[in-house]
Design an enzyme around this catalytic site. Structure first.
Site, mmCIF file in Angstrom:
data_model
loop_
_atom_site.group_PDB
_atom_site.id
_atom_site.type_symbol
_atom_site.label_atom_id
_atom_site.label_comp_id
_atom_site.label_asym_id
_atom_site.label_seq_id
_atom_site.Cartn_x
_atom_site.Cartn_y
_atom_site.Cartn_z
ATOM 1 N N VAL A 1 8.954 9.641 0.740
ATOM 2 C CA VAL A 1 7.727 8.718 0.905
ATOM 3 C C VAL A 1 7.276 8.308 -0.643
ATOM 4 O O VAL A 1 7.418 7.007 -0.672
ATOM 5 C CB VAL A 1 6.680 9.492 1.661
ATOM 6 C CG1 VAL A 1 5.254 8.161 1.558
ATOM 7 C CG2 VAL A 1 7.000 9.461 2.973
ATOM 8 N N GLY A 2 7.490 9.116 -1.535
ATOM 9 C CA GLY A 2 7.174 8.578 -2.902
ATOM 10 C C GLY A 2 8.053 7.711 -3.385
ATOM 11 O O GLY A 2 8.266 6.722 -3.910
ATOM 12 N N TRP B 1 10.522 6.104 -2.016
ATOM 13 C CA TRP B 1 10.632 4.905 -1.434
ATOM 14 C C TRP B 1 10.104 3.678 -2.091
ATOM 15 O O TRP B 1 10.556 2.721 -2.257
ATOM 16 C CB TRP B 1 10.028 5.184 0.180
ATOM 17 C CG TRP B 1 10.062 3.734 1.059
ATOM 18 C CD1 TRP B 1 11.425 3.343 1.572
ATOM 19 C CD2 TRP B 1 9.295 2.608 1.113
ATOM 20 N NE1 TRP B 1 11.144 2.024 2.292
ATOM 21 C CE2 TRP B 1 9.802 1.737 1.807
ATOM 22 C CE3 TRP B 1 7.892 2.472 0.453
ATOM 23 C CZ2 TRP B 1 9.035 0.565 2.337
ATOM 24 C CZ3 TRP B 1 7.276 1.340 0.837
ATOM 25 C CH2 TRP B 1 7.808 0.484 1.973
ATOM 26 N N HIS B 2 8.792 4.243 -2.626
ATOM 27 C CA HIS B 2 7.930 3.182 -3.546
ATOM 28 C C HIS B 2 8.913 2.856 -4.870
ATOM 29 O O HIS B 2 8.443 1.813 -5.556
ATOM 30 C CB HIS B 2 6.883 3.609 -3.752
ATOM 31 C CG HIS B 2 5.812 3.574 -2.637
ATOM 32 N ND1 HIS B 2 5.894 4.922 -1.703
ATOM 33 C CD2 HIS B 2 5.048 2.903 -1.880
ATOM 34 C CE1 HIS B 2 4.986 4.735 -0.696
ATOM 35 N NE2 HIS B 2 4.683 3.552 -0.862
ATOM 36 N N GLY B 3 9.717 3.700 -5.235
ATOM 37 C CA GLY B 3 10.383 3.690 -6.662
ATOM 38 C C GLY B 3 10.822 4.920 -7.199
ATOM 39 O O GLY B 3 9.898 5.907 -6.695
#
Lengths: 81, 372, 468
Positions: free
Chosen positions: C387-388, C390-392
């Site tokens: 999840v983390g 996925w943001h970068g």
């Protein structure tokens, strides 16, 4: 038939997941959205359904949209038996 | 028509009606100046140490707006009643007083405050920074007019020739967007500014509606919101790491606005200076000709700096001295009080050390004036 | 999306209502969605990239459709029509270059004819080859999954994005040394990637319904959810698409309510809080504990109002066209524990990762008879790490993910332990739980908001009452 499935499911959920064998689950009680079953226990529930009823529940189906109570899960199982 | 269609029609109809009603109400009651007085500053947010002004709001946590009420309401000057043991001094002037490229701790008012002066009567002297960028005496007059509500004991007004040409008087946005207040001052003090000057931004009825005033309203709101960032960081100005230094090589230009050699006092806005002193009434007002950089590069034989050809400034010096003597003003000419290497990006902006020098000079001058 | 863009979409829905009987909805939606891919794409300093990226979006989606065709089936006539129709739309967008009055739907002028035909030929050829030449072997599906993940990693990792940008600049005859990772601002790719991975994965497990090309493309690049989700599931989307729909007063009101809510949350509350929400600049400037908390609270609320507001608008726009996109938020900051928070925050992303990462992972380890605690720990850490990332793909997002992974594990074990042992009033438990959860999440946002872990450390020390 449905009642039998529901009883088995209910016994597994209260005994193995909630660890409260005396607790009674209503057929419409929200299991997932109500926070009773967490994501880990959902996988256990899927494995139990597969072993007990010989019905495959896909990983993508373990969510409140597919089933959120005993009625819906029993119907899902029956539709695939 | 179905039930839901009727409902939709009612919703849209009522929304339109409400929109029109609110706009009409806004236009007729003109609540902007009342709203400007509502402020979180000097409450949950600490008051600002200088009047809000900012060209890059997102970096400066500050913005320029035209509501004098909001500007003053956000200033520490307006925090509660004046303490009984305070001798209140306000500083009026342009960006050099406001402190362009200076943090609050380095401005002229901060340097003066650090002297911890006490009056003979035991009142502690507190200086407030009411400088505001843009150079115009009429803008200063507006601020003095508003500041008188806050009971100053002494006013120090720093001026320079650039603030005095007649056509600069209505040049600044603050003057243009406060036509009502400026016209009242014109009428009261017989100023030579034309009340019908097209620079004044009078609002049409549509511009007075809520819709027309959405920008000034948003500014009021943003001033409050940036207040939290100001409170958290103590920053109210974006100071770049590097800037272009004041020009030392000057263009070969000898004109200065439309002034003739040997111009007389009525060629520049001495009427506005008079008005400011009159507005101060019994409160002593010290008029100061502010320091400026003196170039020694190209064309420095005919010009002092970016602003002034020598002939114009020399003439101004003479006229100021004459007018001060004739009218009995408290006047100090300190145009050479700061050493030449203490100027930053303009011929009037000072470094922190420059402000220390100027403050030292001013402290000498105000000592005799500290009797409430 | 800007206010202008949102108003345009609302106006289009009303137009579609007027002409609805003559124009089938699926073609309307496909047309608007394909054009919106070009229109919403932000400008890029790399020449013509703001045309090629949207075209690539559509090509990748088309190629994904081609490999997910059920074994033994050939594209139908309708698929062919859809394919040429979309190709025609892209060509029309490119040709606006020569019609000054219409130019341009894209932020900069589209490429000239020769590179255009060449580029489109390559894209079309690849899609055709993928779909026809060696399609429908399982390995092509796996290869596609890997290809999408690979693209994702390039875009989300700054050094790789910079390198790619430099390469593209060189290709366009521009100075490669000026390349920035932000040159590759590919609108909506994070969401597109997850939609495509979902279809590819479901095709592999045999659960993907049969889809026409136009249905698939509309799903993949549906304009309300293109920029910021939610991530729908294709079988649900298809159901809505196939249902008869006409915009009536009830639906218009419901859509209007969602749009109004969204506009207020995003453009009033979110944008107002943004003026003093925690960011790298003020994080370095703040110097007292109280004000640091204020900045952090503002950030937490701003993030919610911005994102949830966007979701409201997406759902509202979807409703105007008869598509009920899934909810993405359910009062996350009022939830009594971290597990419930994640059931209410960016739900479609967490559901996605649960379905395709956490569940298979847990199932595999369960089958190997691992004991419960290590499975949950590893499963949560892995899921939240993803999840983390996925943001970068950066350290700060990884730390943020692990923070939540550990939090979820801790909550799970605590809940297990506390079952039947604790005797407090439910109200007290709910309120204190919500406060605790909100602050745990808020502290996590420090990592999320600040790319520099050193700066995050400074803020966390301040928040804890220490010296900066």
């Amino acid at each position: 038939m449905t009642q039998e499935i529901q009883n088995k499911l209910s016994a597994f959920i209260t005994g193995e997941i909630l660890k409260q064998p005396d607790r009674k689950l209503g057929p419409e009680e929200a299991l997932i959205s109500g926070g009773l079953i967490d994501s880990f226990s959902l996988v256990d529930l899927a494995l139990f359904v597969e072993e007990t009823f010989g019905v495959k529940v896909d990983d993508t189906e373990l969510n409140a949209q597919t089933f959120d109570n005993l009625n819906q899960l029993a119907a899902l199982i029956q539709s695939r038996q | 028509m179905s039930e839901s269609m009727r409902f939709l029609r009612n919703v849209l109809g009522k929304a339109t009606l409400l929109f029109v009603a609110v706009n009409l109400l806004f236009a007729t009651t003109d609540p902007l100046s009342f709203l400007g007085n509502l402020s979180l500053y000097n409450g949950p947010i600490p008051g600002r140490q200088r009047i809000p002004f900012g060209e890059e709001p997102d970096k400066a946590y500050n913005l320029s707006l035209n509501s004098l009420e909001a500007m003053f309401a956000s200033h520490e000057l307006t925090a509660g009643a004046k303490p009984v043991d305070e001798f209140r001094v306000i500083l009026i002037g342009d960006s050099s007083v406001w402190g362009f490229l200076l943090e609050n701790q380095d401005t002229l008012s901060a340097q003066l405050n650090s002297a911890d002066l006490t009056t003979p009567a035991g009142h502690s002297v507190r200086f407030y920074n009411l400088g505001y960028p843009t150079i115009s005496l009429t803008k200063d007059l507006l601020i003095i007019d508003e500041a008188m509500r806050y009971q100053p004991d002494l006013i120090i007004w720093l001026v320079t020739l650039e603030s005095m040409p007649h056509n600069k008087q209505t040049f600044t946005p603050l003057v243009q967007h406060n036509p009502g207040r400026v016209r009242a001052l014109i009428a009261e003090y017989g100023l030579s500014i034309d009340p019908a000057n097209p620079d004044f931004k009078d609002l049409t009825f549509l511009q007075k509606t809520l819709w027309g005033q959405r920008r000034p309203l948003a500014d009021l709101l943003r001033l409050q919101l940036y207040g939290f960032a100001w409170g958290a960081t103590g920053i109210d100005q974006y100071i770049p790491a590097a800037y272009t230094e004041r020009a030392n090589d000057l263009p070969l230009v000898t004109e200065y606005y439309d002034l003739e050699p040997d111009f007389t006092a009525d060629a520049i806005a001495f009427d506005v200076l008079d008005a400011g002193i009159a507005r101060a009434g019994d409160v002593p007002l010290l008029l100061v000709n502010e320091p400026m950089f003196i170039a020694d590069g190209a064309n420095s034989d005919i010009r002092y700096n970016f602003f002034y050809p020598k002939w114009a400034y020399n003439r101004y010096l003479v006229l100021m001295a004459e007018q001060a003597a004739v009218n009995g003003w408290l006047y100090a000419d300190v145009w050479q009080a700061v050493s030449n290497d203490e100027y930053t990006n303009s011929a009037i902006h000072l470094t922190p050390a420059g402000e220390v020098q100027l403050a030292a000079k001013l402290l000498e001058l105000i000592h005799p004036l500290l009797n409430p | 999306m800007t206010l202008i863009q949102i108003s345009t979409f609302v106006a289009l829905s009303l137009l579609a209502r007027v002409f609805g009987s003559r124009l089938p909805r699926r073609w309307t939606l496909l047309t608007i969605s394909v054009l919106a891919v070009f229109w919403l794409q932000p400008a890029s300093p790399i020449r013509n990239l703001d045309f090629w990226l949207p075209l690539l979006t559509i090509s990748i989606a088309a190629a994904a459709w081609a490999v997910t065709l059920p074994a033994g089936t050939r594209p139908a006539r309708r698929d062919g029509i859809a394919g040429f129709f979309v190709l025609g739309l892209a060509l029309a967008v490119a040709l606006t270059r020569y019609i000054p009055a219409l130019c341009c739907l894209t932020p900069s002028r589209p490429p000239e004819t020769l590179p255009l035909l060449l580029g489109m030929g390559i894209f079309f050829g690849v899609v055709w080859l993928v779909g026809r030449g060696f399609a429908r072997q399982p390995w092509t599906l796996h290869a596609r999954v890997l290809a999408v993940i690979f693209l994702f990693i390039i875009l989300k990792s700054e050094p790789l994005a910079q390198l790619t940008a430099a390469g593209l600049r060189g290709l366009m005859g521009q100075d490669p040394t000026l390349a920035q990772p932000t040159d590759l601002r590919w609108l909506g790719f994070s969401y597109l990637a997850f939609r495509l991975l979902h279809t590819l994965r479901d095709r592999l497990s045999g659960r993907l319904p049969a889809l026409y090309l136009d249905e698939f493309l509309t799903y993949a690049v549906f304009f309300p959810s293109l920029t910021a989700g939610p991530i729908d599931r294709v079988e649900r989307f298809q159901k809505d698409l196939q249902t008869e729909f006409q915009l009536d007063a009830i639906r218009f009101l419901e859509a209007g309510e969602r749009l109004a809510q969204g506009l207020f949350m995003k453009f009033v509350l979110g944008d107002a809080l943004a003026l003093f929400a925690l960011n790298p600049a003020n994080a370095a400037q703040v110097s007292t504990t109280g004000w640091a908390w204020l900045l952090l609270y503002a950030y937490a609320l701003r993030l919610f109002f911005d994102f949830a507001g966007y979701t409201h608008m997406a759902i509202g726009l979807g409703l105007l066209f008869g598509i009920r996109l899934p909810e993405n938020f359910n009062r996350p900051y009022l939830q009594p524990n971290l597990t419930a928070f994640w059931n209410g925050w960016h739900m479609t992303l967490t559901n996605w990762l649960r379905a395709y990462v956490f569940n298979p992972f847990t199932r595999a380890l369960r089958a190997r008879k691992w004991s419960i605690a290590p499975i949950i720990l590893l499963g949560q850490l892995l899921t939240m790490l993803l999840v983390g990332l996925w943001h970068g793909i950066t350290l700060n997002f990884a730390i943020w993910g692990l923070w939540h992974g550990l939090g979820l594990f801790t909550h799970n074990r605590w809940a297990d332990f506390a079952k039947g042992r604790l005797n407090v009033s439910p109200q007290l438990a709910a309120i204190s739980g919500a406060l605790l959860t909100f602050h745990f999440v808020a502290l996590g946002w420090v990592w999320f908001a600040l790319p520099d872990p050193g700066l995050a450390g400074r803020v966390l020390r301040l928040l804890a009452g220490g010296a900066p």
